[in-house]
Design a protein around this motif. Structure first.
Motif, PDB file in Angstrom:
ATOM      1  N   LEU A   1     -13.196  -4.944 -11.220  1.00 36.02           N
ATOM      2  CA  LEU A   1     -14.151  -4.114 -11.479  1.00 36.02           C
ATOM      3  C   LEU A   1     -15.259  -3.868 -12.999  1.00 36.02           C
ATOM      4  O   LEU A   1     -14.980  -5.083 -13.187  1.00 36.02           O
ATOM      5  CB  LEU A   1     -13.196  -2.556 -12.398  1.00 36.02           C
ATOM      6  CG  LEU A   1     -12.534  -1.347 -11.956  1.00 36.02           C
ATOM      7  CD1 LEU A   1     -11.262  -0.628 -12.428  1.00 36.02           C
ATOM      8  CD2 LEU A   1     -13.142  -1.046 -10.432  1.00 36.02           C
ATOM      9  N   GLY A   2     -16.422  -3.122 -12.110  1.00 42.52           N
ATOM     10  CA  GLY A   2     -17.309  -4.360 -12.915  1.00 42.52           C
ATOM     11  C   GLY A   2     -17.745  -5.526 -13.431  1.00 42.52           C
ATOM     12  O   GLY A   2     -18.404  -6.166 -12.131  1.00 42.52           O
ATOM     13  N   GLY A   3     -17.177  -6.017 -14.190  1.00 45.11           N
ATOM     14  CA  GLY A   3     -17.813  -7.870 -13.907  1.00 45.11           C
ATOM     15  C   GLY A   3     -17.558  -8.918 -13.247  1.00 45.11           C
ATOM     16  O   GLY A   3     -17.302  -9.326 -12.893  1.00 45.11           O
TER      17      GLY A   3
ATOM     18  N   GLN B   1     -18.323  -0.358 -10.189  1.00 44.67           N
ATOM     19  CA  GLN B   1     -18.616  -0.603 -10.773  1.00 44.67           C
ATOM     20  C   GLN B   1     -18.671   0.326 -12.300  1.00 44.67           C
ATOM     21  O   GLN B   1     -20.347   1.167 -11.765  1.00 44.67           O
ATOM     22  CB  GLN B   1     -20.788  -1.288 -10.541  1.00 44.67           C
ATOM     23  CG  GLN B   1     -20.629  -2.070  -9.268  1.00 44.67           C
ATOM     24  CD  GLN B   1     -20.065  -3.793 -10.057  1.00 44.67           C
ATOM     25  OE1 GLN B   1     -19.642  -4.336  -9.558  1.00 44.67           O
ATOM     26  NE2 GLN B   1     -19.641  -3.713 -11.246  1.00 44.67           N
ATOM     27  N   PRO B   2     -18.054   0.402 -12.952  1.00 49.25           N
ATOM     28  CA  PRO B   2     -18.432   2.025 -13.860  1.00 49.25           C
ATOM     29  C   PRO B   2     -19.098   1.694 -14.774  1.00 49.25           C
ATOM     30  O   PRO B   2     -18.819   2.078 -16.025  1.00 49.25           O
ATOM     31  CB  PRO B   2     -17.045   1.847 -13.958  1.00 49.25           C
ATOM     32  CG  PRO B   2     -15.826   0.608 -14.133  1.00 49.25           C
ATOM     33  CD  PRO B   2     -17.102  -0.479 -12.850  1.00 49.25           C
TER      34      PRO B   2
ATOM     35  N   GLU C   1     -23.694   4.711  -4.364  1.00 49.13           N
ATOM     36  CA  GLU C   1     -22.705   5.488  -4.505  1.00 49.13           C
ATOM     37  C   GLU C   1     -22.091   5.049  -6.211  1.00 49.13           C
ATOM     38  O   GLU C   1     -21.599   5.189  -6.756  1.00 49.13           O
ATOM     39  CB  GLU C   1     -21.824   5.823  -3.463  1.00 49.13           C
ATOM     40  CG  GLU C   1     -22.621   7.069  -2.615  1.00 49.13           C
ATOM     41  CD  GLU C   1     -21.185   7.575  -1.742  1.00 49.13           C
ATOM     42  OE1 GLU C   1     -19.976   8.144  -2.157  1.00 49.13           O
ATOM     43  OE2 GLU C   1     -21.424   7.137  -0.409  1.00 49.13           O
ATOM     44  N   ILE C   2     -21.663   3.296  -5.516  1.00 46.35           N
ATOM     45  CA  ILE C   2     -21.178   2.787  -6.725  1.00 46.35           C
ATOM     46  C   ILE C   2     -21.127   2.840  -8.045  1.00 46.35           C
ATOM     47  O   ILE C   2     -20.647   3.128  -8.493  1.00 46.35           O
ATOM     48  CB  ILE C   2     -20.510   1.657  -5.885  1.00 46.35           C
ATOM     49  CG1 ILE C   2     -19.926   1.458  -4.497  1.00 46.35           C
ATOM     50  CG2 ILE C   2     -19.887   0.385  -6.853  1.00 46.35           C
ATOM     51  CD1 ILE C   2     -20.064   0.467  -3.752  1.00 46.35           C
ATOM     52  N   LEU C   3     -23.065   2.595  -7.936  1.00 47.93           N
ATOM     53  CA  LEU C   3     -23.776   2.505  -9.215  1.00 47.93           C
ATOM     54  C   LEU C   3     -23.937   2.998 -10.402  1.00 47.93           C
ATOM     55  O   LEU C   3     -24.014   3.130 -10.549  1.00 47.93           O
ATOM     56  CB  LEU C   3     -25.090   0.931  -8.641  1.00 47.93           C
ATOM     57  CG  LEU C   3     -24.494  -0.010  -7.818  1.00 47.93           C
ATOM     58  CD1 LEU C   3     -25.850  -0.819  -7.364  1.00 47.93           C
ATOM     59  CD2 LEU C   3     -24.269  -0.853  -9.015  1.00 47.93           C
ATOM     60  N   LEU C   4     -24.779   4.426  -9.185  1.00 48.45           N
ATOM     61  CA  LEU C   4     -24.884   5.532 -10.479  1.00 48.45           C
ATOM     62  C   LEU C   4     -23.719   6.804  -9.619  1.00 48.45           C
ATOM     63  O   LEU C   4     -23.721   7.687 -11.269  1.00 48.45           O
ATOM     64  CB  LEU C   4     -26.256   5.842  -9.282  1.00 48.45           C
ATOM     65  CG  LEU C   4     -27.811   5.077  -8.825  1.00 48.45           C
ATOM     66  CD1 LEU C   4     -28.051   5.558  -7.903  1.00 48.45           C
ATOM     67  CD2 LEU C   4     -27.795   5.379 -10.211  1.00 48.45           C
ATOM     68  N   ALA C   5     -22.928   6.505  -9.144  1.00 47.39           N
ATOM     69  CA  ALA C   5     -22.598   7.602  -8.659  1.00 47.39           C
ATOM     70  C   ALA C   5     -20.543   7.685  -9.519  1.00 47.39           C
ATOM     71  O   ALA C   5     -19.355   7.914  -9.569  1.00 47.39           O
ATOM     72  CB  ALA C   5     -21.918   8.449  -7.851  1.00 47.39           C
ATOM     73  N   GLY C   6     -20.448   5.986  -9.809  1.00 49.24           N
ATOM     74  CA  GLY C   6     -19.587   5.875 -10.006  1.00 49.24           C
ATOM     75  C   GLY C   6     -17.675   5.617  -8.904  1.00 49.24           C
ATOM     76  O   GLY C   6     -17.092   5.775  -9.354  1.00 49.24           O
TER      77      GLY C   6
END
Length: 268
Positions: free
Chosen positions: A111-113, A134-135, A162-167
């Motif tokens: 997740l994230g980094g 990517q939270p 979807e991943i970057l803007l909607a979590g």
């Protein structure tokens, strides 16, 4: 293989590869400043002595985990000048530009980094336990260490948004369907699978692999001219002559064997 332990990594050195295990189990392998420094040192060594790099995570309470992201306690205290230093983005870019391929072996959370580290690899394989996403926007920041552009290139704009803007977080099957990972293995077979992939890479000519990786990432306008220049270099390499001669010898031997078998059948 020889083993080297640092405060954040367990590193196994082989003749043609290195296996680095993210090893901060108490914080789910969160990527902190010390780990970044140790990854920079590892990159320095691999730039001077190119080898395939396998990245994986350690086990936390009996469950595999790649990396849960940046260390939130440290991230909470970072300010404007820290962002401009590109702490994580610079190490992930350095990993992406290593001379030989990088394999990310993912188990559990990335997740994230941790996901951005995976995106920087040339290959991503995983287990059925993978959860990747990517939270960052939920924490009031952006995915500024590569996901904003690498993820669009890898997954396409609709899924990336979807991943970057909607979590949205993907499980292993969803990541496989999106080709964000290319293989799924049982957890106890993951590292063997990573080494099997490394074996296939190591069977190729190392110089040709290094040149292919570098030329692959050139901008479109550089092709085909850079391809031709790169090929001109490889056409003069001894490995090219040796490997092609071995191919011709093997084909000739196969023909002779086939002819001999046909002759034996004719003589019967």
């Amino acid at each position: 293989m020889s083993t080297q332990d640092t405060s954040s990594l367990r590193i196994e050195w082989g003749e043609d590869r290195v296996h680095a295990v993210l090893d901060r189990p108490a914080v789910r392998n969160a990527i902190d400043a010390a780990m970044v420094d140790e990854l920079h040192e590892l990159c320095r060594e691999l730039e001077n002595d190119p080898r395939i790099l396998i990245l994986s995570g350690t086990t936390v309470k009996g469950k595999g985990i790649f990396a849960s992201g940046a260390d939130i306690a440290q991230l909470r205290e970072r300010r404007r000048h820290d962002a401009l230093r590109g702490v994580n983005s610079q190490i992930f870019e350095r990993i992406a530009k290593l001379p030989m391929p990088v394999i990310a072996a993912l188990d559990g959370y990335a997740l994230g980094g941790g996901a951005e580290l995976a995106w920087a690899a040339d290959f991503r394989i995983g287990t059925g336990n993978v959860v990747i996403g990517q939270p960052e926007t939920g924490l009031g920041i952006i995915a500024a260490a590569g996901a904003l552009w690498r993820l669009k290139e890898l997954a396409g704009e609709p899924l990336a948004k979807e991943i970057l803007l909607a979590g949205r977080q993907l499980n292993a099957d969803q990541a496989l369907e999106a080709r964000l990972i290319t293989e799924i293995h049982e957890p106890d077979q993951l590292i063997d699978a990573a080494h099997a992939l490394a074996d296939r890479i190591a069977a190729q000519d190392p110089l040709a692999i290094r040149v292919t990786k570098r030329v692959f990432h050139m901008p479109r306008e550089a092709h085909p001219h850079v391809d031709e220049l790169a090929q001109a270099i490889l056409f003069e390499s001894q490995a090219k002559f040796d490997r092609m001669q071995a191919f011709l010898d093997k084909r000739q031997a196969a023909r002779e064997k086939k002819n001999a078998q046909q002759q034996q059948e004719t003589d019967r």
